[in-house]
Enzyme design. Structure first.
Site, PDB file in Angstrom:
ATOM      1  N   ALA A   7       3.972   1.588  -0.970  1.00 36.07           N
ATOM      2  CA  ALA A   7       4.682   1.712  -2.256  1.00 36.07           C
ATOM      3  C   ALA A   7       3.735   2.282  -3.321  1.00 36.07           C
ATOM      4  O   ALA A   7       4.114   3.163  -4.098  1.00 36.07           O
ATOM      5  CB  ALA A   7       5.206   0.352  -2.702  1.00 36.07           C
ATOM      6  N   SER A   8       2.484   1.805  -3.318  1.00 34.74           N
ATOM      7  CA  SER A   8       1.533   2.299  -4.325  1.00 34.74           C
ATOM      8  C   SER A   8       1.259   3.787  -4.125  1.00 34.74           C
ATOM      9  O   SER A   8       1.194   4.556  -5.084  1.00 34.74           O
ATOM     10  CB  SER A   8       0.215   1.504  -4.273  1.00 34.74           C
ATOM     11  OG  SER A   8      -0.539   1.810  -3.111  1.00 34.74           O
ATOM     12  N   TYR A  39       0.840  -1.210   0.000  1.00 32.00           N
ATOM     13  CA  TYR A  39       0.000   0.000   0.000  1.00 32.00           C
ATOM     14  C   TYR A  39       0.874   1.260   0.000  1.00 32.00           C
ATOM     15  O   TYR A  39       0.641   2.192  -0.779  1.00 32.00           O
ATOM     16  CB  TYR A  39      -0.904  -0.035   1.236  1.00 32.00           C
ATOM     17  CG  TYR A  39      -1.910   1.087   1.326  1.00 32.00           C
ATOM     18  CD1 TYR A  39      -3.063   1.086   0.559  1.00 32.00           C
ATOM     19  CD2 TYR A  39      -1.703   2.148   2.218  1.00 32.00           C
ATOM     20  CE1 TYR A  39      -3.987   2.124   0.660  1.00 32.00           C
ATOM     21  CE2 TYR A  39      -2.626   3.177   2.322  1.00 32.00           C
ATOM     22  CZ  TYR A  39      -3.768   3.157   1.539  1.00 32.00           C
ATOM     23  OH  TYR A  39      -4.690   4.189   1.647  1.00 32.00           O
TER      24      TYR A  39
HETATM   25  P1  NAP Z   1     -13.314   2.287   0.611  1.00 30.01           P
HETATM   26  O1  NAP Z   1     -14.432   2.700   1.502  1.00 30.01           O
HETATM   27  O2  NAP Z   1     -12.866   0.879   0.605  1.00 30.01           O
HETATM   28  O3  NAP Z   1     -13.663   2.761  -0.873  1.00 30.01           O
HETATM   29  C1  NAP Z   1     -12.815   2.477  -1.939  1.00 30.01           C
HETATM   30  C2  NAP Z   1     -13.605   2.572  -3.212  1.00 30.01           C
HETATM   31  O4  NAP Z   1     -12.762   2.181  -4.321  1.00 30.01           O
HETATM   32  C3  NAP Z   1     -14.807   1.632  -3.223  1.00 30.01           C
HETATM   33  O5  NAP Z   1     -15.908   2.277  -3.797  1.00 30.01           O
HETATM   34  C4  NAP Z   1     -14.307   0.498  -4.111  1.00 30.01           C
HETATM   35  O6  NAP Z   1     -15.322  -0.204  -4.752  1.00 30.01           O
HETATM   36  C5  NAP Z   1     -13.478   1.254  -5.107  1.00 30.01           C
HETATM   37  N1  NAP Z   1     -12.620   0.363  -5.859  1.00 30.01           N
HETATM   38  C6  NAP Z   1     -11.776  -0.583  -5.396  1.00 30.01           C
HETATM   39  N2  NAP Z   1     -11.173  -1.217  -6.423  1.00 30.01           N
HETATM   40  C7  NAP Z   1     -11.653  -0.649  -7.563  1.00 30.01           C
HETATM   41  C8  NAP Z   1     -11.416  -0.861  -8.939  1.00 30.01           C
HETATM   42  N3  NAP Z   1     -10.531  -1.788  -9.357  1.00 30.01           N
HETATM   43  N4  NAP Z   1     -12.091  -0.118  -9.851  1.00 30.01           N
HETATM   44  C9  NAP Z   1     -12.977   0.833  -9.438  1.00 30.01           C
HETATM   45  N5  NAP Z   1     -13.236   1.079  -8.138  1.00 30.01           N
HETATM   46  C10 NAP Z   1     -12.580   0.352  -7.209  1.00 30.01           C
HETATM   47  O7  NAP Z   1     -12.023   3.162   0.925  1.00 30.01           O
HETATM   48  P2  NAP Z   1     -11.879   4.685   1.394  1.00 30.01           P
HETATM   49  O8  NAP Z   1     -11.404   4.659   2.791  1.00 30.01           O
HETATM   50  O9  NAP Z   1     -13.066   5.483   1.023  1.00 30.01           O
HETATM   51  O10 NAP Z   1     -10.615   5.089   0.492  1.00 30.01           O
HETATM   52  C11 NAP Z   1     -10.703   5.959  -0.631  1.00 30.01           C
HETATM   53  C12 NAP Z   1      -9.288   6.358  -1.003  1.00 30.01           C
HETATM   54  O11 NAP Z   1      -8.674   7.043   0.107  1.00 30.01           O
HETATM   55  C13 NAP Z   1      -8.381   5.182  -1.328  1.00 30.01           C
HETATM   56  O12 NAP Z   1      -7.512   5.519  -2.387  1.00 30.01           O
HETATM   57  C14 NAP Z   1      -7.595   4.988  -0.044  1.00 30.01           C
HETATM   58  O13 NAP Z   1      -6.361   4.364  -0.267  1.00 30.01           O
HETATM   59  C15 NAP Z   1      -7.440   6.428   0.407  1.00 30.01           C
HETATM   60  N6  NAP Z   1      -7.144   6.588   1.821  1.00 30.01           N
HETATM   61  C16 NAP Z   1      -8.044   6.211   2.776  1.00 30.01           C
HETATM   62  C17 NAP Z   1      -7.708   6.401   4.106  1.00 30.01           C
HETATM   63  C18 NAP Z   1      -8.657   6.026   5.215  1.00 30.01           C
HETATM   64  O14 NAP Z   1      -8.302   6.208   6.384  1.00 30.01           O
HETATM   65  N7  NAP Z   1      -9.849   5.546   4.933  1.00 30.01           N
HETATM   66  C19 NAP Z   1      -6.476   6.940   4.460  1.00 30.01           C
HETATM   67  C20 NAP Z   1      -5.594   7.301   3.456  1.00 30.01           C
HETATM   68  C21 NAP Z   1      -5.943   7.142   2.141  1.00 30.01           C
HETATM   69  P3  NAP Z   1     -15.678  -1.717  -4.256  1.00 30.01           P
HETATM   70  O15 NAP Z   1     -16.578  -1.510  -3.103  1.00 30.01           O
HETATM   71  O16 NAP Z   1     -16.281  -2.295  -5.442  1.00 30.01           O
HETATM   72  O17 NAP Z   1     -14.397  -2.399  -3.895  1.00 30.01           O
END
Ligand code: NAP
Length: 247
Positions: free
Chosen positions: A157-158, A155
């Site tokens: 690294a990405s 994660y």
């Molecule tokens: P989340 O609730 O898991 O939502 C991620 C979204 O991405 C979901 O709608 C998921 O759809 C979608 N997704 C996953 N793989 C996909 C694909 N191959 N094609 C299209 N859509 C895809 O996560 P979140 O917490 O809202 O995170 C959103 C972003 O913020 C991410 O990039 C995460 O790394 C970043 N982030 C989050 C946090 C945190 O504390 N939550 C902290 C730092 C960064 P599905 O339901 O179909 O999988």
């Protein structure tokens, strides 16, 4: 005429909140969902919430780790709305594990969804924005990509890659009137962090200066700012939204 924003992975969590925040500000919203299942179990209600602000909103299916599906997604959105003013690369996954135990697939899948997707989407969208000589791209990184995190070599690294691609693209596209920035959230209350073990959650929260997890709205406000006229002289930057977790 309303501006158009395309947000990847917007069926739930931070992406859904970003979609609704742009709608509040009068943007028409293209909501990317990974599959029909996500459209029915999230995307449709996000679109409805957006439309309640008097804008147009629609779901578009694509797995953003797939180059061809991203090409189709960008084409479909441009055909439906006429252009793309703002692209938000939000889709992301975690597949945590310790370095010595991590399976190859755990590494590859996280790089594909979190980093390759950003290349896929920027590659196809940049062509439209270059033609229009304007546009804003906001990529969602993470503090894990800036400082590392045990159990997250894949994660972090990405997300470090997302920072690099943001800065390179900003240098390439600046002369065409396009800004490219990243937002790096810390600990945000979403389904992603709800899935963490309780001890890890407590440890994360105890190190935050503001003593609370962030809300999706905290991230969405930073994203809409970077896409706004007020931020038109800001590019190639990483805006950390972490309540003072990392200083
Ligand atoms: P989340 O609730 O898991 O939502 C991620 C979204 O991405 C979901 O709608 C998921 O759809 C979608 N997704 C996953 N793989 C996909 C694909 N191959 N094609 C299209 N859509 C895809 O996560 P979140 O917490 O809202 O995170 C959103 C972003 O913020 C991410 O990039 C995460 O790394 C970043 N982030 C989050 C946090 C945190 O504390 N939550 C902290 C730092 C960064 P599905 O339901 O179909 O999988």
């Amino acid at each position: 005429m309303n501006k158009i924003v395309l947000i990847t992975g917007a069926s739930q969590g931070i992406g859904a909140c970003i979609a609704e925040t742009f709608a509040e500000k009068g943007y028409n919203v293209a909501i990317n969902c990974r599959s029909q299942n996500e459209v029915e179990n999230g995307g449709n209600s996000v679109a409805e919430n957006c439309r309640s602000h008097g804008v147009e909103a629609e779901c578009f299916i694509a797995d953003v780790s797939n180059f061809e599906q991203c090409a189709n997604l960008v084409k479909e959105v441009a055909e439906r709305f006429g252009c793309i003013d703002v692209l938000v690369n939000n889709a992301g996954i975690t597949r945590d594990g310790l370095l010595a135990l991590m399976k190859e697939d755990q590494f590859d899948s996280v790089i594909a969804v979190n980093l390759k997707s950003v290349f896929n989407m920027m590659h196809h969208t940049a062509k439209l924005m270059i033609k229009a000589r304007k546009g804003h791209i906001v990529n969602i990184a993470s503090v894990a990509g800036l400082y590392g995190n045990p159990g997250q070599v894949n994660y972090s690294a990405s997300k470090a890659g997302v920072v690099g691609i943001t800065m390179s693209a900003a240098k390439e596209l600046g002369a065409r009137g396009i800004t490219v920035n990243a937002v790096a959230p810390g600990f945000i209350e979403t389904p992603m962090t709800a899935a963490m073990p309780e001890k890890a959650r407590e440890a994360a929260l105890s190190g935050i200066a503001l003593r609370r997890g962030g809300l999706p709205k905290d991230v969405a406000n930073a994203v809409t700012f970077l896409a706004s006229e007020e931020a038109s002289y800001i590019t190639g930057q990483v805006l950390v939204v972490d309540g003072g977790m990392i200083m």
